[in-house]
Design a protein around this motif. Structure first.
Motif, short mmCIF file in Angstrom:
data_model
loop_
_atom_site.label_atom_id
_atom_site.label_comp_id
_atom_site.label_asym_id
_atom_site.label_seq_id
_atom_site.Cartn_x
_atom_site.Cartn_y
_atom_site.Cartn_z
N GLN A 19 0.84 -1.13 0.06
CA GLN A 19 -0.08 -0.05 -0.02
C GLN A 19 0.81 1.09 -0.09
O GLN A 19 1.97 1.42 0.57
CB GLN A 19 -0.93 0.08 1.21
CG GLN A 19 -1.87 -0.98 1.19
CD GLN A 19 -3.01 -1.20 2.49
OE1 GLN A 19 -2.50 -0.63 3.46
NE2 GLN A 19 -3.97 -1.89 2.40
N GLU A 20 0.46 2.32 -0.60
CA GLU A 20 1.05 3.62 -0.56
C GLU A 20 0.95 4.10 0.72
O GLU A 20 0.01 4.17 1.25
CB GLU A 20 0.56 4.46 -1.97
CG GLU A 20 0.97 3.81 -3.34
CD GLU A 20 0.48 4.67 -4.31
OE1 GLU A 20 0.13 5.85 -3.84
OE2 GLU A 20 0.29 4.23 -5.32
N PHE A 21 1.84 5.26 1.03
CA PHE A 21 1.54 5.85 2.04
C PHE A 21 2.10 7.29 1.83
O PHE A 21 3.05 7.62 0.77
CB PHE A 21 2.33 5.48 3.30
CG PHE A 21 3.90 5.02 3.24
CD1 PHE A 21 4.64 6.16 3.45
CD2 PHE A 21 4.34 4.18 2.77
CE1 PHE A 21 6.15 5.91 2.97
CE2 PHE A 21 5.69 3.92 2.35
CZ PHE A 21 6.66 4.90 2.59
N GLY A 22 1.70 8.50 2.47
CA GLY A 22 1.96 9.97 2.24
C GLY A 22 2.91 10.59 2.98
O GLY A 22 3.28 9.75 4.14
N GLY A 23 2.76 11.73 3.00
CA GLY A 23 3.81 12.73 3.90
C GLY A 23 3.35 12.54 5.40
O GLY A 23 3.94 12.49 6.47
N ARG A 24 1.90 12.35 5.50
CA ARG A 24 1.34 12.44 7.09
C ARG A 24 1.70 11.23 7.64
O ARG A 24 2.21 11.38 8.76
CB ARG A 24 -0.25 12.61 6.78
CG ARG A 24 -0.82 12.25 8.04
CD ARG A 24 -2.44 12.42 7.90
NE ARG A 24 -3.16 12.33 9.13
CZ ARG A 24 -3.56 11.48 9.75
NH1 ARG A 24 -3.48 10.23 9.62
NH2 ARG A 24 -3.95 11.57 11.11
N GLU A 25 1.89 10.03 6.97
CA GLU A 25 2.24 8.81 7.60
C GLU A 25 3.89 8.95 8.23
O GLU A 25 3.92 8.37 8.90
CB GLU A 25 1.89 7.47 6.87
CG GLU A 25 0.32 7.23 6.74
CD GLU A 25 -0.38 7.93 5.77
OE1 GLU A 25 0.36 8.81 5.04
OE2 GLU A 25 -1.43 7.90 5.46
N VAL A 26 4.61 9.53 7.04
CA VAL A 26 5.84 9.58 7.25
C VAL A 26 6.29 10.51 8.45
O VAL A 26 7.13 10.02 9.44
CB VAL A 26 6.75 9.92 6.01
CG1 VAL A 26 8.11 10.57 6.38
CG2 VAL A 26 6.54 9.05 4.94
#
Length: 48
Positions: A19-26
């Motif tokens: 699954q992809e993840f974005g800047g918020r998760e990082v």
């Protein structure tokens, strides 16, 4: 051959590493890591 899988369509199943993840998760991961490092290393050093 019979398909005894419990998944509706096993070929379309998505697992976490895919699954992809974005800047918020990082950002959340970085904050959790920073807090953990502070608790593990900085806090004990201050209490000595």
């Amino acid at each position: 051959m019979d398909d005894h899988s419990h998944e509706p369509d096993p070929e379309k199943r998505v697992t976490a590493p895919m699954q992809e993840f974005g800047g918020r998760e990082v950002g959340i991961g970085a904050a959790v890591t920073l807090i953990g490092l502070l608790l593990a290393y900085v806090l004990p050093a201050l209490l000595i």
